[in-house]
Design a protein around this motif. Structure first.
Motif, PDB file in Angstrom:
ATOM      1  N   ILE A  92      28.083  60.166  28.564  1.00 55.31           N
ATOM      2  CA  ILE A  92      29.397  59.582  28.835  1.00 55.31           C
ATOM      3  C   ILE A  92      30.482  60.654  28.804  1.00 55.31           C
ATOM      4  O   ILE A  92      31.364  60.709  29.675  1.00 55.31           O
ATOM      5  CB  ILE A  92      29.682  58.471  27.806  1.00 55.31           C
ATOM      6  N   VAL A  93      30.434  61.530  27.811  1.00 56.41           N
ATOM      7  CA  VAL A  93      31.458  62.575  27.692  1.00 56.41           C
ATOM      8  C   VAL A  93      31.407  63.513  28.892  1.00 56.41           C
ATOM      9  O   VAL A  93      32.434  63.856  29.497  1.00 56.41           O
ATOM     10  CB  VAL A  93      31.262  63.350  26.382  1.00 56.41           C
ATOM     11  N   LEU A  94      30.195  63.945  29.255  1.00 61.47           N
ATOM     12  CA  LEU A  94      30.072  64.870  30.389  1.00 61.47           C
ATOM     13  C   LEU A  94      30.441  64.195  31.704  1.00 61.47           C
ATOM     14  O   LEU A  94      30.966  64.840  32.611  1.00 61.47           O
ATOM     15  CB  LEU A  94      28.650  65.417  30.447  1.00 61.47           C
ATOM     16  N   ALA A  95      30.164  62.904  31.824  1.00 65.62           N
ATOM     17  CA  ALA A  95      30.564  62.187  33.043  1.00 65.62           C
ATOM     18  C   ALA A  95      32.076  62.172  33.183  1.00 65.62           C
ATOM     19  O   ALA A  95      32.619  62.396  34.272  1.00 65.62           O
ATOM     20  CB  ALA A  95      30.021  60.758  33.012  1.00 65.62           C
ATOM     21  N   GLY A  96      32.783  61.916  32.084  1.00 62.38           N
ATOM     22  CA  GLY A  96      34.230  61.912  32.152  1.00 62.38           C
ATOM     23  C   GLY A  96      34.816  63.289  32.408  1.00 62.38           C
ATOM     24  O   GLY A  96      35.768  63.442  33.180  1.00 62.38           O
ATOM     25  N   TRP A  97      34.224  64.316  31.786  1.00 63.40           N
ATOM     26  CA  TRP A  97      34.765  65.669  31.947  1.00 63.40           C
ATOM     27  C   TRP A  97      34.474  66.233  33.330  1.00 63.40           C
ATOM     28  O   TRP A  97      35.326  66.866  33.953  1.00 63.40           O
ATOM     29  CB  TRP A  97      34.159  66.581  30.882  1.00 63.40           C
ATOM     30  N   SER A  98      33.252  66.002  33.837  1.00 65.23           N
ATOM     31  CA  SER A  98      32.863  66.611  35.109  1.00 65.23           C
ATOM     32  C   SER A  98      33.479  65.918  36.312  1.00 65.23           C
ATOM     33  O   SER A  98      33.430  66.459  37.417  1.00 65.23           O
ATOM     34  CB  SER A  98      31.334  66.583  35.250  1.00 65.23           C
ATOM     35  N   SER A  99      34.069  64.729  36.124  1.00 63.92           N
ATOM     36  CA  SER A  99      34.633  64.006  37.268  1.00 63.92           C
ATOM     37  C   SER A  99      35.884  64.666  37.814  1.00 63.92           C
ATOM     38  O   SER A  99      36.301  64.367  38.938  1.00 63.92           O
ATOM     39  CB  SER A  99      34.937  62.559  36.875  1.00 63.92           C
ATOM     40  N   GLY A 100      36.513  65.529  37.021  1.00 61.62           N
ATOM     41  CA  GLY A 100      37.714  66.204  37.500  1.00 61.62           C
ATOM     42  C   GLY A 100      38.902  65.280  37.655  1.00 61.62           C
ATOM     43  O   GLY A 100      39.781  65.537  38.475  1.00 61.62           O
ATOM     44  N   SER A 101      38.925  64.189  36.883  1.00 61.91           N
ATOM     45  CA  SER A 101      39.998  63.210  36.977  1.00 61.91           C
ATOM     46  C   SER A 101      40.480  62.869  35.575  1.00 61.91           C
ATOM     47  O   SER A 101      39.714  62.961  34.605  1.00 61.91           O
ATOM     48  CB  SER A 101      39.520  61.951  37.696  1.00 61.91           C
ATOM     49  N   THR A 102      41.730  62.456  35.475  1.00 56.35           N
ATOM     50  CA  THR A 102      42.333  62.232  34.156  1.00 56.35           C
ATOM     51  C   THR A 102      41.758  61.016  33.455  1.00 56.35           C
ATOM     52  O   THR A 102      41.363  61.090  32.283  1.00 56.35           O
ATOM     53  CB  THR A 102      43.856  62.060  34.305  1.00 56.35           C
ATOM     54  N   TYR A 103      41.680  59.885  34.138  1.00 55.01           N
ATOM     55  CA  TYR A 103      41.244  58.652  33.491  1.00 55.01           C
ATOM     56  C   TYR A 103      39.780  58.707  33.021  1.00 55.01           C
ATOM     57  O   TYR A 103      39.473  58.258  31.916  1.00 55.01           O
ATOM     58  CB  TYR A 103      41.478  57.462  34.419  1.00 55.01           C
ATOM     59  N   PRO A 104      38.832  59.218  33.816  1.00 55.56           N
ATOM     60  CA  PRO A 104      37.476  59.379  33.278  1.00 55.56           C
ATOM     61  C   PRO A 104      37.420  60.293  32.062  1.00 55.56           C
ATOM     62  O   PRO A 104      36.651  60.039  31.126  1.00 55.56           O
ATOM     63  CB  PRO A 104      36.703  59.965  34.464  1.00 55.56           C
ATOM     64  N   LEU A 105      38.229  61.349  32.049  1.00 53.35           N
ATOM     65  CA  LEU A 105      38.252  62.234  30.887  1.00 53.35           C
ATOM     66  C   LEU A 105      38.731  61.506  29.646  1.00 53.35           C
ATOM     67  O   LEU A 105      38.149  61.651  28.554  1.00 53.35           O
ATOM     68  CB  LEU A 105      39.145  63.435  31.179  1.00 53.35           C
TER      69      LEU A 105
END
Length: 444
Positions: free
Chosen positions: A142-155
């Motif tokens: 989950i953490v890597l998905a949010g970070w790697s998306s390159g978007s603020t809300y997923p992070l």
């Protein structure tokens, strides 16, 4: 009744190990397919709706149709992502959820093609700690998905999930400690055997209540689904995912629900043992029947997951963190010390076992009442809000805190204890003074 021991594992031929592994995998894939459909049906029933009823008889093939639809969708990869990690994150979320089931006991010793084997893939002297460690790895997906998306809300969703898992895994681990103290073992098969006469939901009721709350927070389910809150984070950590990659996150969530439900069954509901009064029959806890009791207990927990999602609104994030750090963790620490004192003060002989069980059950009721009172106090509105007059002004003796909702350049709601400034009354435009016809003629 034949309870497996650690000595019974490690002797199966390779083909029997393969059969067990495939059976566990099939169990984990079939349950989410059924859970998604049953969840939609139950939620529709509770909300006076119809639910899925188009695909197949009574909508029974709806989950299969949704899976095929997701598989045939175009897999869109945004241009600003870190592609290797973006593609690896769903796999990291799914694989640990499946691996955790390796030490979950489904039943006693049975005969499979002439080989005596336990209905369990394997077991370890620290089997429960293995489950805790493996499920902790899943949050990296989950953490890597949010970070790697390159978007603020997923992070932001990934960061929320990190804080959430850390907070609630501490309380969950402390509930395990109470079970270890009473069962004197960490292996899952040994804990099931220790509940032959009394299930731990009766003897260690506070541990069960705290684990039940923690497992909902651990799986990001409502009312604790803050990492994927649609209101402020669009979709959370999986906003930029589509097609099969999105389906893998959904699969991981439902498999984690099955895993924590199976672990709760193993630790507190006697595992695969039949409930009373069915347990009075010799056949109930022998052969293949225990798989039925185990599955029914797991589905009771899954129903509670669905019930909570249908009934409760999402918590505020400050309420959620306060519940974990100010209620569950301190009470868990206190309860572990109480269990240790009871265990040390009362002997371990068979004559003292009944006394120890009664003392543990009585102390558990007191601590459970304390948990309920603490949660009730936490969830009540702050005094500043309860005592505030209807007009919105400060209460008697209260000093109103200054709060500017536009201080950061974007309007934000007030936090507990803060109040919005009184609205500025709209001013009507001043009437235009009458003009002088002579002056207007002169100006012209």
């Amino acid at each position: 009744m034949s309870f497996p021991t650690l000595a019974d594992f490690g002797h199966d031929p390779w083909w029997l190990i393969l059969i067990k592994a495939v059976a566990v995998f099939a169990f984990l894939v079939a349950n989410p397919l059924a859970a998604i459909l049953i969840e939609r049906k139950i939620m529709a029933r509770m909300q006076t709706r119809i639910g899925p009823n188009r695909v197949g008889p009574h909508g029974l093939l709806q989950s299969l149709a949704d899976g095929v639809k997701l598989a045939l969708k175009e897999g869109i990869i945004p241009s600003g992502v870190d592609k290797p990690i973006y593609l690896l994150a769903p796999i990291i979320a799914v694989v640990p959820a499946i691996m955790a089931f390796a030490v979950i006991p489904f039943g006693p010793m049975v005969s499979v093609f002439g080989h005596q084997t336990p209905l369990q893939l394997t077991d370890l002297p620290v089997g429960v700690l293995y489950v805790l460690a493996i499920t902790s790895v899943g949050v990296y997906g989950i953490v890597l998905a949010g970070w790697s998306s390159g978007s603020t809300y997923p992070l932001l969703g990934g960061l929320r999930s990190t804080a959430q898992v850390i907070s609630y895994e501490i309380a969950m681990g402390l509930t395990f400690a109470a079970v270890f103290l009473d069962a004197t073992t960490m292996s899952t098969s040994g804990i099931v055997a220790a509940q032959e006469h009394h299930w731990y939901v009766l003897l260690l009721l506070p541990s069960f209540v705290i684990y039940a709350i923690s497992m909902v927070g651990e799986t990001n389910r409502a009312p604790f689904d803050l990492p994927e809150a649609e209101g402020e984070l669009v979709g959370g950590f999986h906003t930029e995912y589509s097609s099969l990659k999105f389906a893998m996150f959904m699969l991981a969530e439902y498999i984690n629900m099955v895993t924590v439900s199976a672990l709760a069954t193993t630790l507190f509901l006697g595992g695969w043992q039949a409930p009373w009064p069915v347990s009075m029959f010799d056949w109930a806890n022998s052969g293949w029947w225990p798989i039925l009791w185990f599955t029914v207990k797991v589905w009771v927990f899954l129903f509670v997951f669905i019930w909570l999602r249908t009934s409760l609104p999402r918590l505020r994030y400050d309420q959620f963190m306060n519940l974990g750090w100010k209620v569950l963790i301190p009470i868990s620490l206190t309860w572990v010390m109480v269990v240790a004192v009871i265990r040390a003060a009362i002997g371990s002989s068979s004559d003292d076992e009944l006394v120890r069980s009664l003392v543990s059950a009585g102390a558990g009721l007191v601590v459970t009442a304390l948990i309920g009172y603490a949660i009730w106090r936490l969830m009540k509105l702050p005094a500043a809000h309860r005592d505030r007059p209807a007009g919105g002004g400060p209460a008697d003796g209260e000093r109103e805190e200054p709060f500017d909702p536009m201080a950061g350049g974007f309007p934000v709601p007030p936090m507990p204890g803060q109040v919005l400034p009184p609205p500025v009354p709209a001013q009507s435009p001043s009437p235009r003074p009458p003009s002088d016809p002579a002056k207007e003629t002169t100006d012209a």
